[in-house]
Design a protein around this motif. Structure first.
Motif, PDB file in Angstrom:
ATOM      1  N   MET A 242      42.620  25.016  -6.584  1.00  0.00           N
ATOM      2  CA  MET A 242      42.437  26.428  -6.296  1.00  0.00           C
ATOM      3  C   MET A 242      41.100  26.677  -5.597  1.00  0.00           C
ATOM      4  O   MET A 242      41.012  27.529  -4.742  1.00  0.00           O
ATOM      5  CB  MET A 242      42.525  27.201  -7.620  1.00  0.00           C
ATOM      6  CG  MET A 242      42.515  28.670  -7.432  1.00  0.00           C
ATOM      7  SD  MET A 242      43.977  29.166  -6.533  1.00  0.00           S
ATOM      8  CE  MET A 242      43.985  30.861  -6.816  1.00  0.00           C
ATOM      9  N   VAL A 243      40.075  25.932  -5.959  1.00  0.00           N
ATOM     10  CA  VAL A 243      38.759  26.103  -5.342  1.00  0.00           C
ATOM     11  C   VAL A 243      38.809  25.707  -3.870  1.00  0.00           C
ATOM     12  O   VAL A 243      38.223  26.388  -3.014  1.00  0.00           O
ATOM     13  CB  VAL A 243      37.695  25.270  -6.098  1.00  0.00           C
ATOM     14  CG1 VAL A 243      36.372  25.297  -5.374  1.00  0.00           C
ATOM     15  CG2 VAL A 243      37.550  25.768  -7.522  1.00  0.00           C
TER      16      VAL A 243
ATOM     17  N   ALA B 153      38.002  28.074  -0.661  1.00  0.00           N
ATOM     18  CA  ALA B 153      36.974  27.685   0.316  1.00  0.00           C
ATOM     19  C   ALA B 153      37.546  27.649   1.723  1.00  0.00           C
ATOM     20  O   ALA B 153      36.900  28.107   2.674  1.00  0.00           O
ATOM     21  CB  ALA B 153      36.389  26.326  -0.059  1.00  0.00           C
ATOM     22  N   VAL B 154      38.754  27.135   1.870  1.00  0.00           N
ATOM     23  CA  VAL B 154      39.392  27.096   3.188  1.00  0.00           C
ATOM     24  C   VAL B 154      39.676  28.515   3.678  1.00  0.00           C
ATOM     25  O   VAL B 154      39.468  28.838   4.858  1.00  0.00           O
ATOM     26  CB  VAL B 154      40.681  26.241   3.141  1.00  0.00           C
ATOM     27  CG1 VAL B 154      41.500  26.411   4.407  1.00  0.00           C
ATOM     28  CG2 VAL B 154      40.342  24.785   2.918  1.00  0.00           C
TER      29      VAL B 154
ATOM     30  N   ALA C 186      35.725  33.528   7.960  1.00  0.00           N
ATOM     31  CA  ALA C 186      34.414  33.516   8.619  1.00  0.00           C
ATOM     32  C   ALA C 186      34.551  33.124  10.090  1.00  0.00           C
ATOM     33  O   ALA C 186      33.884  33.710  10.956  1.00  0.00           O
ATOM     34  CB  ALA C 186      33.475  32.559   7.904  1.00  0.00           C
ATOM     35  N   LEU C 187      35.406  32.168  10.386  1.00  0.00           N
ATOM     36  CA  LEU C 187      35.651  31.766  11.767  1.00  0.00           C
ATOM     37  C   LEU C 187      36.223  32.925  12.560  1.00  0.00           C
ATOM     38  O   LEU C 187      35.774  33.220  13.671  1.00  0.00           O
ATOM     39  CB  LEU C 187      36.602  30.569  11.819  1.00  0.00           C
ATOM     40  CG  LEU C 187      37.026  30.098  13.213  1.00  0.00           C
ATOM     41  CD1 LEU C 187      35.835  29.471  13.937  1.00  0.00           C
ATOM     42  CD2 LEU C 187      38.171  29.111  13.116  1.00  0.00           C
TER      43      LEU C 187
ATOM     44  N   ALA D  24      46.619  35.033  17.393  1.00  0.00           N
ATOM     45  CA  ALA D  24      46.582  33.649  16.892  1.00  0.00           C
ATOM     46  C   ALA D  24      45.198  33.403  16.305  1.00  0.00           C
ATOM     47  O   ALA D  24      44.336  32.817  16.967  1.00  0.00           O
ATOM     48  CB  ALA D  24      46.876  32.683  18.030  1.00  0.00           C
ATOM     49  N   PRO D  25      44.945  33.861  15.076  1.00  0.00           N
ATOM     50  CA  PRO D  25      43.584  33.864  14.530  1.00  0.00           C
ATOM     51  C   PRO D  25      42.864  32.517  14.571  1.00  0.00           C
ATOM     52  O   PRO D  25      41.732  32.446  15.042  1.00  0.00           O
ATOM     53  CB  PRO D  25      43.761  34.341  13.098  1.00  0.00           C
ATOM     54  CG  PRO D  25      45.031  35.079  13.094  1.00  0.00           C
ATOM     55  CD  PRO D  25      45.892  34.442  14.131  1.00  0.00           C
ATOM     56  N   PHE D  26      43.473  31.464  14.086  1.00  0.00           N
ATOM     57  CA  PHE D  26      42.757  30.191  14.079  1.00  0.00           C
ATOM     58  C   PHE D  26      42.649  29.623  15.484  1.00  0.00           C
ATOM     59  O   PHE D  26      41.558  29.261  15.931  1.00  0.00           O
ATOM     60  CB  PHE D  26      43.449  29.176  13.164  1.00  0.00           C
ATOM     61  CG  PHE D  26      42.725  27.856  13.140  1.00  0.00           C
ATOM     62  CD1 PHE D  26      41.545  27.724  12.437  1.00  0.00           C
ATOM     63  CD2 PHE D  26      43.200  26.780  13.853  1.00  0.00           C
ATOM     64  CE1 PHE D  26      40.849  26.519  12.433  1.00  0.00           C
ATOM     65  CE2 PHE D  26      42.518  25.575  13.852  1.00  0.00           C
ATOM     66  CZ  PHE D  26      41.343  25.445  13.146  1.00  0.00           C
ATOM     67  N   LEU D  27      43.741  29.558  16.200  1.00  0.00           N
ATOM     68  CA  LEU D  27      43.737  28.992  17.544  1.00  0.00           C
ATOM     69  C   LEU D  27      42.886  29.823  18.494  1.00  0.00           C
ATOM     70  O   LEU D  27      42.082  29.288  19.260  1.00  0.00           O
ATOM     71  CB  LEU D  27      45.168  28.878  18.074  1.00  0.00           C
ATOM     72  CG  LEU D  27      45.337  28.247  19.443  1.00  0.00           C
ATOM     73  CD1 LEU D  27      44.854  26.799  19.419  1.00  0.00           C
ATOM     74  CD2 LEU D  27      46.786  28.310  19.877  1.00  0.00           C
ATOM     75  N   GLY D  28      43.037  31.136  18.454  1.00  0.00           N
ATOM     76  CA  GLY D  28      42.257  32.007  19.335  1.00  0.00           C
ATOM     77  C   GLY D  28      40.766  31.908  19.076  1.00  0.00           C
ATOM     78  O   GLY D  28      39.959  31.841  20.006  1.00  0.00           O
TER      79      GLY D  28
END
Length: 64
Positions: free
Chosen positions: A1-2, A6-7, A13-14, A42-46
């Motif tokens: 769960m931690v 964290a991820v 934050a990214l 595309a939050p992570f990719l963008g």
């Protein structure tokens, strides 16, 4: 769960960091809107592409 938490925090934050960086860049309003839309769709990719390619290109425009 931690690890999941964290991820999730790192992911958020990214994403937020990319949006702030896009807003503060020297790009035109239309390009800021395009990058922000890409980051939202595309939050992570963008966000990753912004930090890898977009920021470098916007700095190059600031120097000209």
């Amino acid at each position: 769960m931690v690890v999941v938490t964290a991820v999730g925090i790192a992911y958020a934050a990214l994403f937020v960091g990319a949006l702030v960086s896009i807003a503060r860049s020297g790009l035109t309003g239309a390009m800021k809107l395009a990058w922000a839309a890409f980051a939202v769709v595309a939050p992570f990719l963008g966000s990753a592409i912004w930090f890898l390619i977009g920021r470098r290109d916007s700095r190059r425009l600031d120097r000209v």
